[in-house]
Design an enzyme around this catalytic site. Sequence first.
Site, short mmCIF file in Angstrom:
data_model
loop_
_atom_site.label_atom_id
_atom_site.label_comp_id
_atom_site.label_asym_id
_atom_site.label_seq_id
_atom_site.Cartn_x
_atom_site.Cartn_y
_atom_site.Cartn_z
N LYS B 76 0.86 -1.22 -0.03
CA LYS B 76 0.00 -0.12 -0.11
C LYS B 76 0.97 1.16 0.00
CE LYS B 76 -3.74 1.90 2.63
NZ LYS B 76 -4.56 1.74 3.83
N SER B 151 -9.66 2.03 3.13
CA SER B 151 -8.87 3.04 2.27
C SER B 151 -7.65 1.89 1.55
CB SER B 151 -7.97 3.76 3.21
OG SER B 151 -7.21 2.96 4.05
N SER B 175 -9.84 -0.18 7.32
CA SER B 175 -9.14 -0.18 6.07
C SER B 175 -8.72 -1.44 5.52
CB SER B 175 -8.36 1.04 5.97
OG SER B 175 -8.85 2.36 6.14
#
Lengths: 478, 488, 111
Positions: B76, B151, B175
């Site tokens: 990420k 997210s 997330s």
Amino acid sequence: MSWETVIGLEIHAQLATRSKIFSGAATAYGAEPNTQACLVDLGYPGVLPVLNAEAVRMAVKFGLAIGASIAPRSVFARKNYFYPDLPKGYQISQYELPIVHDGRLDIELEDGSTSSVHIIRAHLEEDAGKSLHENFTGLTAIDLNRAGTPLIEIVSAPDMRSAKEAVAYMKKIHQLVRYLGICDGNMQEGSFRCDANVSVRRAGSDQLGTRTETKNLNSFRFLERAILHEVERQIEVLESGGKVVQETRLYDPDRDETRSMRSKEEANDYRYFPDPDLLPVVIDAGFIDAVRAGMPELPDARRERFVAAYGLPAADAALLAASIELADWFEAVLAAAPGSARLAANWINGELMAALNRDGLGIEASRVSPEQLAGLLRRVMDDTISGKLAKQVFELLWSEGGDADTIIDRQGLRQITDSSAIEAVVDQVLAANPGQVAEFRAGKTKVMGFLVGQIMKASAGKANPAQVNELLKRKLQG
Amino acid sequence: MSRPGITQLARALRARETSSRELVAGALARIEAQDRVLNSFISVAAGQALAAADRADQQLARGEGGPLTGIPFAHKDIFCTAGLRTTCASKMLADFIPPYDATVVSRLAAAGIVVLGKTNMDEFAMGSSNETSFFGPVRNPWDLQRSPGGSSGGSAAAVAAGLVPAATGTDTGGSIRQPAALTGITGLKPTYGRVSRYGMVAFASSLDQAGILTLSAEDAALLLSAMAGFDPRDSTSADLPVPDYMAQLGEAVAGRRIGLPKEFFDAGLDPASASAVREALRVYEQLGAKLVEISLPSLALSVPTYYIVAPAECSSNLSRFDGVRFGYRHEGAQTLEELYKKSRGEGFGAEVKRRILTGTYVLSAGYYDAYYLKAQKARQLIARDFRRCFAEVDIIAGPTAPTPAFRLGEKVDDPVQMYLNDIYTIAVNLAGLPGISIPCGYSTGLPVGLQLVGPHFGEGRLLNFAHLYQRETDWHTQLPPAVAGPGA
Amino acid sequence: MRAHGFPPGVINGPVAVKLTPQDVEHIAHLARLEIGAGEIDSVAAKLSSIMSFVDQLQAADTGSVEPMAHPLDMAQRLRADEVTEHDQRDLFQRNSSAAADGFYTVPRVIE
């Protein structure tokens, strides 16, 4: 109508750790800009603070030295504000739960009176970097080497009533942190500085007046001047019917005045909250005991010991105990010249101080070592040399080095104690001054001094003065 | 078209049936072909990845390396990667090159994993739909008109679409788990403190935790073993030994008690999702576990509590982005204030600014006690509920998200609606507990996630429960249309 | 609209907390965020709806509850006082367009 001054100080002392409070970057002073600012100090994205054990130990040491409570659990909080020398946009400090609280420090004033100052709290925090406004056209330059240096902020109650008292308190804290070895006390480099909260009120009132905070005072003289100026200014404002505005002020030593710092005033909503990157600092009895075991003798105790153990006059003891370096120096002399305490005290407070002052040196840079002075004092004590000639030897030690015995021999300064040799000189002087001898015998005993002087002169100062006196008296009266 | 997981790939690499270079080249080709649509990557580091693959192949040829050596992977874009742009999906960091690796990155690199690139996300991890990214929204491989959640939406979409077999994520309020649920994959959020936060750009420091998005619980166990453990650079990292998670897989759960919070099955839950979850729980019953109804009475406080605590921490964490030392700088500012306000005003997107403002407000003079302090107390109540429940049950189960994937644009203008997406996940972060989401069926053709929550440092138990379920079912192996291809 | 366990009226109910444009300007200043004049009203509206939503916490009975700052019940670990970081200024300053002569620069600050 008279006014009373009320002063509280917030002293910031940089802790003498090797690395920063939350990072492994060095704290050394004077490095090239930003070369001692690591990712944590720069507030880089993703990095995290880890607390330096030594900073905690030093804070506890300070707490113990002022008889304060050490919090079993203290918490780091974030103080949020934007300023270019504050890389993260917040300063990690302690807010609701400081590591040290409720201590006390007794201070003596020049007039001999004493007072006791309540220290409300002492908390750990990180220092900010430095902004440089000169030499960069239209720009402010930022050096973050200092960012993250550990500080202890020592907050007093508004217990002081004069600029002199405030200075005495600041000096006492300065002395203490240097004794404790937790701060180098270097005020030029900013290692030790204070903010002064000053207000005035009508004499006899028990209400506090509105205070101002004068920031970043980095000398005892500036502290005194700033307070005096601020008191005068506040009284003027009040007597002309005005109101003192609670604000932050800056002392300008060039103009000897304080002025408002509105730039920092506008938004002081610091939005403190517990720093979620750090956990509560838990200090148990074992930790405190270990720190206590390593506590040095404190200044007051040392001064009292100098009086009790060495029989020094209180004033001499106070001078010698004023700094840990001087006190250590004194005791190093004693170690090499046992039994010389009073003599050593006189020599250090007299000749040595004069020489240091003359050359603008601190005790740590003295050209004569404790061992060298001890060597000289041993010769004074065993009557090898007179006190007067010892001063000559000292000057030679100062300017040329070496040891006292060699200088005494080389210069032929050894005291004459052979009574027949002294008698010969006495006889010679009496023979040369028949008038003074007659005067003495006529009752003008004052001329004795003149005759001693002549004898000492004739012996190039080497005759033992006690023997000279005794012999002379016998001859004149005989 | 298949979508092999790490365990299968590692076996093939060991058997020399394939090479890391082949796997990486294949993954790069898939990214090239599919990611123009999915938009799951912000940066692809093909050259670096191929070089790392070659090194891994040399290691494997010498019979060295471990189960992760040579496995294609993605981080990420919130984890700092030395020399590789790390943007947090923000204009603020669009050109930011970290000079260091996050601990998670260096540990996985040491285990031989090969990083292909950095995945898309909500800006600074603030969002539940991946629509707040400066680099554009990510599309859900199950329905390209829908959000993959957020997210960690880029990581979820990339794994679900088979571009990479696994990727890191971070979970502050759901997330990892919510996008895993919305894309039909496995998402593990470990206990707060289990995995180092060092090098992970902070959103809300007391809630953020690094984790992984994978195709199976087994893969997650493998990865967690490599990522977890004490890090002296993170004061909030737990100094506890890391158990052998792989060894715990397969332990019997007969007699174990599964708590079902009644608040998790309320009127807000999509009925089809509710039946999928209840169906999944029956599998555990068949394995001998007992289902027990429990209550988390303070659960309703969790979303408002979170939306005080997280913005408060974020408002402070994001103050460092001031245009001076790194990140976007508004050029030509005449005053310091202009530099700050324009750099931050232009560098941050709307949702990030909203959260900074909310956080600033709840911490500001006069509001601290009413909001921030109150939220800290409510947080204690929520944590207390969980403590009480874990005295009675071994694990807590329920849905991960109230609905399956929603349409892009559907909630983007209503922050509160968006926040409510995390109703079942947020409390777990507030209490610092581990949670996992695994696929357990469909609602209107879209994946539904089963969430399992464990006690502190109970990752082994969670992974075992998830693994046993995946041994009995095949939801986790089912491919989204974007992978299966048209007509599949 | 689904209730998600909240009392009816909370989610789309009346706005309980209303931030004025002045409030927004004040906190935007504290946060050093520029908000265009045209956006202030819409930002105020969105923040009001967020604050109204979180304001339901006021109803929670938290009387004697100890505030929880952190999910882990651990004490701060202490690091040995050792210098472990060395000068990497040039590398670190590559991310700044405002570095000059080893310093970082900002528009002139007047004190």
